[in-house]
Design an enzyme around this catalytic site. Sequence first.
Site, mmCIF file in Angstrom:
data_model
loop_
_atom_site.group_PDB
_atom_site.id
_atom_site.type_symbol
_atom_site.label_atom_id
_atom_site.label_comp_id
_atom_site.label_asym_id
_atom_site.label_seq_id
_atom_site.Cartn_x
_atom_site.Cartn_y
_atom_site.Cartn_z
ATOM 1 N N ALA A 1 0.845 -1.188 0.000
ATOM 2 C CA ALA A 1 0.000 0.000 0.000
ATOM 3 C C ALA A 1 0.886 1.245 0.000
ATOM 4 O O ALA A 1 2.098 1.146 0.204
ATOM 5 C CB ALA A 1 -0.913 -0.011 1.220
ATOM 6 N N GLN B 1 1.607 3.509 2.037
ATOM 7 C CA GLN B 1 2.502 3.704 3.184
ATOM 8 C C GLN B 1 3.138 2.384 3.626
ATOM 9 O O GLN B 1 3.363 2.151 4.815
ATOM 10 C CB GLN B 1 1.753 4.365 4.341
ATOM 11 N N SER B 2 3.422 1.515 2.675
ATOM 12 C CA SER B 2 3.972 0.191 2.994
ATOM 13 C C SER B 2 5.326 0.264 3.701
ATOM 14 O O SER B 2 6.281 0.856 3.191
ATOM 15 C CB SER B 2 4.114 -0.603 1.695
ATOM 16 N N ASN B 3 5.381 -0.355 4.873
ATOM 17 C CA ASN B 3 6.663 -0.485 5.578
ATOM 18 C C ASN B 3 7.558 -1.485 4.863
ATOM 19 O O ASN B 3 8.773 -1.329 4.809
ATOM 20 C CB ASN B 3 6.436 -0.984 7.012
ATOM 21 N N CYS C 1 7.696 -2.124 1.647
ATOM 22 C CA CYS C 1 8.325 -1.513 0.469
ATOM 23 C C CYS C 1 9.481 -0.603 0.887
ATOM 24 O O CYS C 1 10.547 -0.609 0.271
ATOM 25 C CB CYS C 1 7.300 -0.743 -0.357
#
Length: 320
Positions: free
Chosen positions: A70, A72-74, A76
């Site tokens: 998503a 705000q992916s941690n 990624c």
Amino acid sequence: MNIPRVKLAHLPTKIEELPRLTAALGGPQIFCKRDDQTGLGFGGNKTRKLEFLLAEALNWGVKTLITTGAIQSNHCRQTAALAARMGLDCIVVLSGEEPLKKSGNLYLDSLFGAEIIWTTSDKREEVLLETFNIAKESGRNPYLIPYGASNALGMQGYVEAIKEITEQNIIADWIVVASSSGGTQAGMVLGSLLHGFQGKVLGISVDQPANDLQKIVLDLVHDGAEKLGLDLEIPPELVLVNDDYLGGGYAVMGAPEIEAIRLFSRMEGLLLDPVYTGRAAAGLIGLIRHGFFSKQERVLFWHTGGTPVLFAEPYLSMLQ
Ligand SMILES: *Cc1c(COP(=O)(O)O)cnc(C)c1O
């Protein structure tokens, strides 16, 4: 069987006692496993998983890491940091709407030099595959890291994490942890079986019904065991999932998450995140209030990271 792993996480992470929070809640004794401090661009649970995926990628002579999440992916963000550290290219396929101004993890993705491809959550897997194929055809030698780094390899990070806590001599009756793509919880379940950890692992579902998540976790436990060359019968009742705290759905921070984030901050100077650990802590607080744990029990709240999201909207404004 030993699975190759590139050691780059800051391990072992600390286990801290949370006495003021314990007193404020009047419940079981609470400890915190600080996997928000694993290293790689602010840390988090994906660092442990990526150690195993990276080993395979390097073994294959890969040049580009590709993954998805998503906005705000941690996961990624940690992948982008890892790629930068290893001198690899990184492409992240993000679901959401490209904002005018980047903040939180999205800002960090760019800082680490990741290329960003935008899509919607229903098209994520399709665009991910398309992105992988394009990279492959253009000779970029890509390696595909699945959503949440949750597969038979990634989950090994948490098999090892359970071994780590047994070596830290923690006696915990419960582990409480945010659970979403399931790899973290699956690793903990398999790790408990393999390393004789006696406590129960309770996953607080972040985004899906308990039955669905339970099945995903159980499948990952089997896949992970197979990867280790083990033929194990895993009793489904070892996979404990609570879905009472889904609130408004994935990444929607409501009153329980806000209360949990404020309480941990003010009682212990400990930061949670709005999406995962805030929800898991809201679950922990709710369960304590319902008398789920006895006062004599010890609960290890497993901090999985995510704190850069505190600096992204709408959370930033809502928490002030
Ligand atoms: C990804 C993530 C989780 C969930 O872990 P899974 O292995 O996907 O279940 C929990 N907390 C944070 C902060 C995460 O980034």
